[in-house]
Design a protein around this motif. Structure first.
Motif, PDB file in Angstrom:
ATOM      1  N   HIS A 235       1.629  10.156  29.362  1.00  0.00           N
ATOM      2  CA  HIS A 235       2.959  10.092  29.984  1.00  0.00           C
ATOM      3  C   HIS A 235       3.172   8.744  30.680  1.00  0.00           C
ATOM      4  O   HIS A 235       4.167   8.051  30.439  1.00  0.00           O
ATOM      5  CB  HIS A 235       3.049  11.257  30.970  1.00  0.00           C
ATOM      6  CG  HIS A 235       4.260  11.336  31.824  1.00  0.00           C
ATOM      7  ND1 HIS A 235       5.127  12.402  31.793  1.00  0.00           N
ATOM      8  CD2 HIS A 235       4.746  10.497  32.778  1.00  0.00           C
ATOM      9  CE1 HIS A 235       6.103  12.212  32.676  1.00  0.00           C
ATOM     10  NE2 HIS A 235       5.888  11.063  33.297  1.00  0.00           N
ATOM     11  N   GLU A 239       5.744   5.487  29.613  1.00  0.00           N
ATOM     12  CA  GLU A 239       6.747   4.987  30.558  1.00  0.00           C
ATOM     13  C   GLU A 239       6.461   3.532  30.945  1.00  0.00           C
ATOM     14  O   GLU A 239       7.395   2.746  31.141  1.00  0.00           O
ATOM     15  CB  GLU A 239       6.778   5.872  31.800  1.00  0.00           C
ATOM     16  CG  GLU A 239       7.300   7.265  31.480  1.00  0.00           C
ATOM     17  CD  GLU A 239       7.354   8.178  32.676  1.00  0.00           C
ATOM     18  OE1 GLU A 239       8.009   9.217  32.576  1.00  0.00           O
ATOM     19  OE2 GLU A 239       6.716   7.863  33.708  1.00  0.00           O
ATOM     20  N   ASP A 259       9.462  11.580  31.429  1.00  0.00           N
ATOM     21  CA  ASP A 259       9.897  12.515  32.470  1.00  0.00           C
ATOM     22  C   ASP A 259      10.774  13.619  31.900  1.00  0.00           C
ATOM     23  O   ASP A 259      10.748  14.757  32.359  1.00  0.00           O
ATOM     24  CB  ASP A 259      10.696  11.788  33.558  1.00  0.00           C
ATOM     25  CG  ASP A 259       9.849  10.816  34.344  1.00  0.00           C
ATOM     26  OD1 ASP A 259       8.650  11.079  34.516  1.00  0.00           O
ATOM     27  OD2 ASP A 259      10.400   9.792  34.782  1.00  0.00           O
TER      28      ASP A 259
HETATM   29 ZN   LIG Z   1       7.076   9.898  34.520  1.00  0.00          ZN
END
Ligand SMILES: [Zn+2]
Length: 331
Positions: A235, A239, A259
Protein backbone atom coordinates in the motif's frame (compact mmCIF):
# COMPACT_ATOMS: atom_id res chain seq x y z
CA UNK A 1 16.70 -14.85 -6.34
CA UNK A 2 14.83 -15.07 -9.61
CA UNK A 3 11.09 -14.87 -9.58
CA UNK A 4 9.19 -17.52 -11.42
CA UNK A 5 5.72 -17.96 -12.81
CA UNK A 6 3.14 -15.87 -11.08
CA UNK A 7 -0.11 -17.30 -9.82
CA UNK A 8 -2.96 -15.13 -11.02
CA UNK A 9 -6.60 -15.78 -11.61
CA UNK A 10 -8.45 -15.21 -14.79
CA UNK A 11 -11.73 -13.44 -14.17
CA UNK A 12 -10.93 -10.57 -16.44
CA UNK A 13 -12.67 -7.41 -17.47
CA UNK A 14 -11.60 -5.51 -20.52
CA UNK A 15 -11.93 -1.78 -20.80
CA UNK A 16 -11.63 0.77 -23.50
CA UNK A 17 -8.32 2.52 -23.34
CA UNK A 18 -5.64 4.00 -21.20
CA UNK A 19 -6.10 7.49 -19.85
CA UNK A 20 -4.00 10.59 -20.06
CA UNK A 21 -3.50 12.55 -16.87
CA UNK A 22 -4.49 16.18 -16.81
CA UNK A 23 -3.59 18.38 -13.88
CA UNK A 24 -6.41 19.39 -11.55
CA UNK A 25 -6.34 22.20 -9.08
CA UNK A 26 -6.00 21.16 -5.48
CA UNK A 27 -9.28 21.41 -3.59
CA UNK A 28 -8.00 19.98 -0.33
CA UNK A 29 -4.49 20.24 0.91
CA UNK A 30 -2.73 16.94 1.34
CA UNK A 31 -1.51 16.16 4.86
CA UNK A 32 2.20 16.12 5.65
CA UNK A 33 1.93 12.41 6.35
CA UNK A 34 -0.50 10.07 4.68
CA UNK A 35 -1.52 7.34 7.13
CA UNK A 36 -2.86 3.91 6.26
CA UNK A 37 -5.87 3.48 8.53
CA UNK A 38 -6.39 0.44 10.72
CA UNK A 39 -8.52 -2.54 9.64
CA UNK A 40 -12.20 -1.55 9.94
CA UNK A 41 -13.21 -5.20 10.22
CA UNK A 42 -10.91 -5.66 13.24
CA UNK A 43 -9.28 -8.73 11.83
CA UNK A 44 -12.51 -10.72 11.87
CA UNK A 45 -12.68 -11.41 8.16
CA UNK A 46 -10.95 -11.05 4.85
CA UNK A 47 -13.05 -8.65 2.83
CA UNK A 48 -13.30 -9.07 -0.96
CA UNK A 49 -14.53 -5.48 -1.41
CA UNK A 50 -16.73 -3.89 -4.02
CA UNK A 51 -16.56 -4.42 -7.79
CA UNK A 52 -18.39 -1.15 -8.48
CA UNK A 53 -16.54 1.88 -9.79
CA UNK A 54 -15.26 4.32 -7.18
CA UNK A 55 -17.76 7.07 -6.46
CA UNK A 56 -15.08 9.69 -7.01
CA UNK A 57 -12.28 9.41 -9.51
CA UNK A 58 -8.79 10.18 -8.35
CA UNK A 59 -7.34 13.51 -9.53
CA UNK A 60 -3.92 14.58 -10.74
CA UNK A 61 -2.56 17.66 -8.94
CA UNK A 62 0.47 18.29 -11.11
CA UNK A 63 3.27 16.94 -8.91
CA UNK A 64 5.96 14.44 -9.77
CA UNK A 65 5.55 10.66 -9.73
CA UNK A 66 8.28 8.03 -9.45
CA UNK A 67 8.89 6.20 -12.72
CA UNK A 68 10.30 3.18 -10.97
CA UNK A 69 10.97 3.23 -7.24
CA UNK A 70 14.07 1.82 -5.64
CA UNK A 71 13.14 0.33 -2.29
CA UNK A 72 15.43 0.51 0.73
CA UNK A 73 14.67 -1.21 4.01
CA UNK A 74 15.85 -0.18 7.46
CA UNK A 75 15.20 -2.99 9.94
CA UNK A 76 14.64 -1.05 13.14
CA UNK A 77 14.67 -2.56 16.62
CA UNK A 78 15.35 -6.20 17.39
CA UNK A 79 14.73 -8.52 14.45
CA UNK A 80 16.42 -11.45 16.19
CA UNK A 81 13.79 -12.43 18.72
CA UNK A 82 12.38 -15.80 19.75
CA UNK A 83 8.77 -14.63 19.49
CA UNK A 84 8.06 -16.27 16.14
CA UNK A 85 7.71 -13.02 14.20
CA UNK A 86 10.66 -10.59 14.62
CA UNK A 87 13.21 -12.96 13.14
CA UNK A 88 15.34 -13.74 10.10
CA UNK A 89 12.62 -15.85 8.51
CA UNK A 90 10.25 -12.93 8.85
CA UNK A 91 12.75 -10.61 7.16
CA UNK A 92 12.97 -13.05 4.27
CA UNK A 93 9.18 -12.91 3.76
CA UNK A 94 9.55 -9.14 3.22
CA UNK A 95 12.57 -9.50 0.93
CA UNK A 96 10.78 -12.06 -1.21
CA UNK A 97 7.77 -9.78 -1.50
CA UNK A 98 9.91 -6.79 -2.49
CA UNK A 99 11.80 -8.89 -5.03
CA UNK A 100 8.56 -10.10 -6.60
CA UNK A 101 6.31 -7.03 -6.62
CA UNK A 102 8.19 -5.21 -9.41
CA UNK A 103 6.82 -6.14 -12.81
CA UNK A 104 3.91 -8.01 -11.26
CA UNK A 105 0.34 -7.68 -12.59
CA UNK A 106 -0.43 -6.19 -9.17
CA UNK A 107 2.09 -3.35 -9.34
CA UNK A 108 1.17 -2.77 -13.01
CA UNK A 109 -1.98 -1.05 -11.70
CA UNK A 110 0.27 1.94 -10.97
CA UNK A 111 1.15 2.34 -14.65
CA UNK A 112 -2.25 3.99 -15.06
CA UNK A 113 -0.87 6.96 -13.07
CA UNK A 114 1.74 7.86 -15.64
CA UNK A 115 1.85 11.55 -16.50
CA UNK A 116 2.96 13.50 -19.55
CA UNK A 117 6.30 14.00 -17.77
CA UNK A 118 6.87 10.52 -16.35
CA UNK A 119 5.88 7.02 -17.37
CA UNK A 120 5.39 4.73 -14.39
CA UNK A 121 6.86 1.44 -15.58
CA UNK A 122 5.42 -0.92 -13.00
CA UNK A 123 8.90 -2.08 -12.07
CA UNK A 124 10.40 -1.88 -8.59
CA UNK A 125 13.98 -2.54 -7.55
CA UNK A 126 14.74 -3.78 -4.05
CA UNK A 127 17.99 -1.84 -3.80
CA UNK A 128 19.36 -2.28 -0.31
CA UNK A 129 18.84 -2.83 3.38
CA UNK A 130 20.46 -2.01 6.68
CA UNK A 131 19.73 -2.43 10.36
CA UNK A 132 19.30 0.07 13.17
CA UNK A 133 19.10 -1.69 16.52
CA UNK A 134 17.56 1.31 18.25
CA UNK A 135 19.29 4.66 17.66
CA UNK A 136 16.07 6.51 18.55
CA UNK A 137 14.85 4.24 21.35
CA UNK A 138 11.68 2.11 21.37
CA UNK A 139 9.05 4.88 21.46
CA UNK A 140 9.31 6.70 18.15
CA UNK A 141 7.79 9.98 17.05
CA UNK A 142 7.25 10.83 13.39
CA UNK A 143 10.39 12.98 13.63
CA UNK A 144 12.31 9.98 14.98
CA UNK A 145 11.37 7.97 11.85
CA UNK A 146 12.89 10.74 9.73
CA UNK A 147 15.96 10.74 11.98
CA UNK A 148 16.37 6.98 11.39
CA UNK A 149 16.29 7.52 7.61
CA UNK A 150 18.63 10.49 7.87
CA UNK A 151 21.09 8.48 9.95
CA UNK A 152 21.14 5.56 7.51
CA UNK A 153 21.89 7.91 4.62
CA UNK A 154 24.39 10.16 6.33
CA UNK A 155 26.41 7.28 7.77
CA UNK A 156 26.42 5.67 4.30
CA UNK A 157 24.53 2.57 5.36
CA UNK A 158 22.24 3.30 2.42
CA UNK A 159 22.79 5.50 -0.65
CA UNK A 160 21.03 8.85 -0.99
CA UNK A 161 18.53 8.22 -3.78
CA UNK A 162 15.78 10.65 -4.80
CA UNK A 163 14.11 7.76 -6.67
CA UNK A 164 14.22 5.72 -3.49
CA UNK A 165 11.48 4.89 -1.02
CA UNK A 166 13.02 4.19 2.39
CA UNK A 167 10.96 1.86 4.59
CA UNK A 168 11.55 1.95 8.34
CA UNK A 169 10.25 -1.47 9.43
CA UNK A 170 10.01 -1.73 13.19
CA UNK A 171 10.01 -4.89 15.31
CA UNK A 172 6.95 -5.59 17.41
CA UNK A 173 8.48 -4.24 20.64
CA UNK A 174 8.77 -0.75 19.13
CA UNK A 175 6.03 1.89 19.32
CA UNK A 176 5.27 4.74 16.94
CA UNK A 177 3.59 7.11 19.33
CA UNK A 178 1.62 9.26 16.89
CA UNK A 179 -0.86 6.40 16.41
CA UNK A 180 0.53 3.07 15.22
CA UNK A 181 -2.05 0.35 16.00
CA UNK A 182 -4.57 2.98 17.10
CA UNK A 183 -5.19 5.17 14.08
CA UNK A 184 -2.86 3.76 11.43
CA UNK A 185 -0.73 0.75 10.44
CA UNK A 186 1.79 2.66 8.38
CA UNK A 187 2.34 5.94 6.62
CA UNK A 188 4.45 7.61 3.96
CA UNK A 189 5.78 11.11 3.42
CA UNK A 190 8.82 12.99 2.12
CA UNK A 191 11.32 15.41 3.59
CA UNK A 192 14.56 17.16 2.81
CA UNK A 193 17.41 14.93 3.93
CA UNK A 194 20.99 15.99 3.19
CA UNK A 195 19.62 18.66 0.85
CA UNK A 196 17.67 16.13 -1.23
CA UNK A 197 13.97 15.25 -1.46
CA UNK A 198 13.78 11.83 0.20
CA UNK A 199 10.63 9.70 0.26
CA UNK A 200 10.15 7.39 3.22
CA UNK A 201 7.58 5.29 5.00
CA UNK A 202 6.95 3.73 8.38
CA UNK A 203 5.47 0.24 8.72
CA UNK A 204 5.42 -1.51 12.08
CA UNK A 205 5.23 -5.24 12.65
CA UNK A 206 1.50 -6.00 12.64
CA UNK A 207 2.13 -8.56 15.38
CA UNK A 208 1.90 -5.64 17.81
CA UNK A 209 -1.84 -5.40 17.04
CA UNK A 210 -3.08 -8.13 14.70
CA UNK A 211 -6.73 -7.13 15.09
CA UNK A 212 -5.94 -3.60 13.87
CA UNK A 213 -3.14 -4.12 11.36
CA UNK A 214 -3.60 -7.60 9.87
CA UNK A 215 -6.43 -9.18 7.92
CA UNK A 216 -6.05 -12.65 9.42
CA UNK A 217 -4.28 -14.33 12.32
CA UNK A 218 -3.20 -17.40 10.30
CA UNK A 219 -1.26 -16.06 7.34
CA UNK A 220 0.14 -17.62 4.15
CA UNK A 221 3.75 -17.61 5.32
CA UNK A 222 3.03 -18.59 8.90
CA UNK A 223 3.98 -15.19 10.34
CA UNK A 224 0.81 -13.14 10.70
CA UNK A 225 2.66 -10.01 11.82
CA UNK A 226 5.07 -9.89 8.92
CA UNK A 227 2.50 -11.06 6.38
CA UNK A 228 0.32 -8.21 7.60
CA UNK A 229 3.25 -5.83 7.14
CA UNK A 230 3.65 -6.92 3.52
CA UNK A 231 0.13 -5.76 2.69
CA UNK A 232 0.83 -2.39 4.31
CA UNK A 233 4.21 -2.15 2.54
CA UNK A 234 2.50 -2.75 -0.79
CA UNK A 235 0.00 0.00 0.00
CA UNK A 236 2.65 2.55 1.02
CA UNK A 237 4.88 1.67 -1.92
CA UNK A 238 2.18 2.28 -4.51
CA UNK A 239 1.23 5.57 -2.87
CA UNK A 240 4.88 6.58 -2.69
CA UNK A 241 5.12 5.86 -6.42
CA UNK A 242 2.02 7.78 -7.52
CA UNK A 243 2.14 10.55 -4.88
CA UNK A 244 5.73 10.72 -3.62
CA UNK A 245 5.66 14.40 -2.65
CA UNK A 246 1.98 14.43 -1.64
CA UNK A 247 1.08 16.69 -4.55
CA UNK A 248 0.36 14.30 -7.44
CA UNK A 249 -2.56 11.85 -7.15
CA UNK A 250 -5.33 11.96 -4.55
CA UNK A 251 -9.08 12.49 -4.53
CA UNK A 252 -11.24 15.21 -3.08
CA UNK A 253 -11.04 13.63 0.38
CA UNK A 254 -7.25 13.53 0.20
CA UNK A 255 -7.29 9.76 -0.39
CA UNK A 256 -4.46 8.34 -2.46
CA UNK A 257 -4.88 5.38 -4.79
CA UNK A 258 -4.38 2.56 -2.28
CA UNK A 259 -6.40 4.37 0.40
CA UNK A 260 -9.48 3.97 -1.76
CA UNK A 261 -9.09 0.18 -1.70
CA UNK A 262 -7.55 -0.36 1.74
CA UNK A 263 -8.38 -3.61 3.55
CA UNK A 264 -10.11 -5.21 0.55
CA UNK A 265 -8.53 -8.26 -1.06
CA UNK A 266 -10.60 -9.10 -4.12
CA UNK A 267 -12.92 -11.73 -5.49
CA UNK A 268 -10.31 -14.40 -6.31
CA UNK A 269 -8.87 -15.28 -2.94
CA UNK A 270 -7.69 -18.84 -2.47
CA UNK A 271 -6.40 -20.93 0.41
CA UNK A 272 -2.65 -21.20 0.77
CA UNK A 273 -1.15 -24.55 1.78
CA UNK A 274 -1.67 -23.83 5.48
CA UNK A 275 -5.29 -22.75 5.04
CA UNK A 276 -4.68 -19.01 5.22
CA UNK A 277 -6.27 -16.72 2.64
CA UNK A 278 -4.08 -15.44 -0.19
CA UNK A 279 -4.60 -13.56 -3.44
CA UNK A 280 -1.21 -13.65 -5.17
CA UNK A 281 1.92 -15.77 -5.14
CA UNK A 282 5.24 -16.47 -6.77
CA UNK A 283 7.67 -19.30 -7.32
CA UNK A 284 11.26 -18.57 -6.31
CA UNK A 285 13.80 -20.13 -8.66
CA UNK A 286 17.35 -21.29 -8.47
CA UNK A 287 19.15 -18.60 -10.52
CA UNK A 288 21.35 -21.17 -12.24
CA UNK A 289 19.16 -24.18 -12.90
CA UNK A 290 15.80 -22.44 -12.98
CA UNK A 291 14.39 -25.09 -10.67
CA UNK A 292 11.64 -24.00 -8.29
CA UNK A 293 13.21 -23.67 -4.85
CA UNK A 294 10.04 -22.66 -3.03
CA UNK A 295 6.71 -20.92 -3.41
CA UNK A 296 5.14 -18.15 -1.40
CA UNK A 297 1.60 -16.81 -1.28
CA UNK A 298 0.61 -13.40 0.00
CA UNK A 299 -2.61 -11.62 0.89
CA UNK A 300 -2.14 -8.05 -0.36
CA UNK A 301 -4.78 -5.36 -0.37
CA UNK A 302 -6.12 -4.01 -3.65
CA UNK A 303 -5.15 -0.80 -5.38
CA UNK A 304 -7.14 1.66 -7.47
CA UNK A 305 -7.00 1.23 -11.24
CA UNK A 306 -7.65 4.25 -13.44
CA UNK A 307 -9.53 3.22 -16.51
CA UNK A 308 -12.21 4.40 -18.89
CA UNK A 309 -15.60 3.15 -19.97
CA UNK A 310 -16.54 2.62 -23.61
CA UNK A 311 -17.23 6.32 -24.12
CA UNK A 312 -13.90 7.37 -22.65
CA UNK A 313 -15.19 8.60 -19.30
CA UNK A 314 -12.82 7.80 -16.46
CA UNK A 315 -13.94 5.03 -14.14
CA UNK A 316 -11.73 3.81 -11.33
CA UNK A 317 -11.95 0.31 -9.84
CA UNK A 318 -10.21 -1.47 -7.00
CA UNK A 319 -8.18 -4.22 -8.63
CA UNK A 320 -5.74 -7.00 -7.80
CA UNK A 321 -4.06 -7.21 -11.18
CA UNK A 322 -3.82 -5.35 -14.48
CA UNK A 323 -2.42 -6.15 -17.91
CA UNK A 324 -1.26 -2.92 -19.59
CA UNK A 325 -1.12 -4.64 -23.00
CA UNK A 326 -4.80 -5.58 -23.08
CA UNK A 327 -6.15 -3.19 -20.40
CA UNK A 328 -7.77 -6.21 -18.74
CA UNK A 329 -7.89 -6.47 -14.99
CA UNK A 330 -9.09 -8.63 -12.11
CA UNK A 331 -10.87 -7.32 -9.08
ZN1 LIG B 1 -2.51 5.14 2.21
Amino acid sequence: MKIGSTVWFTTVFTVAASLVASAQSSDKGAPDIVPHRINPSSGSGVLPGSTSPAKQTILYRGGAVLAQPNVYVIWYGNWNQANGTDNAAGQQIVRDFLNAIGGSPYFAINTTYSTTATTITGNVTFSGETSDAGSQGTKLSDAAIQAIVNRAITNNSLPKDTSGVYFVLTSSDVSETSGFCKSYCGWHTHATVSASDIKFAFVGNSAKCLSACAAQTTSPNGNAGVDGMCSVIGHELEESTTDPDLNAWYDRQGQENADKCAWTFGQNQYKAANGAWANMGWNYLDPVSGAVLYHRDYLIQRNLLRTANSTGTEQDYCAVSYDPATHSFTQ
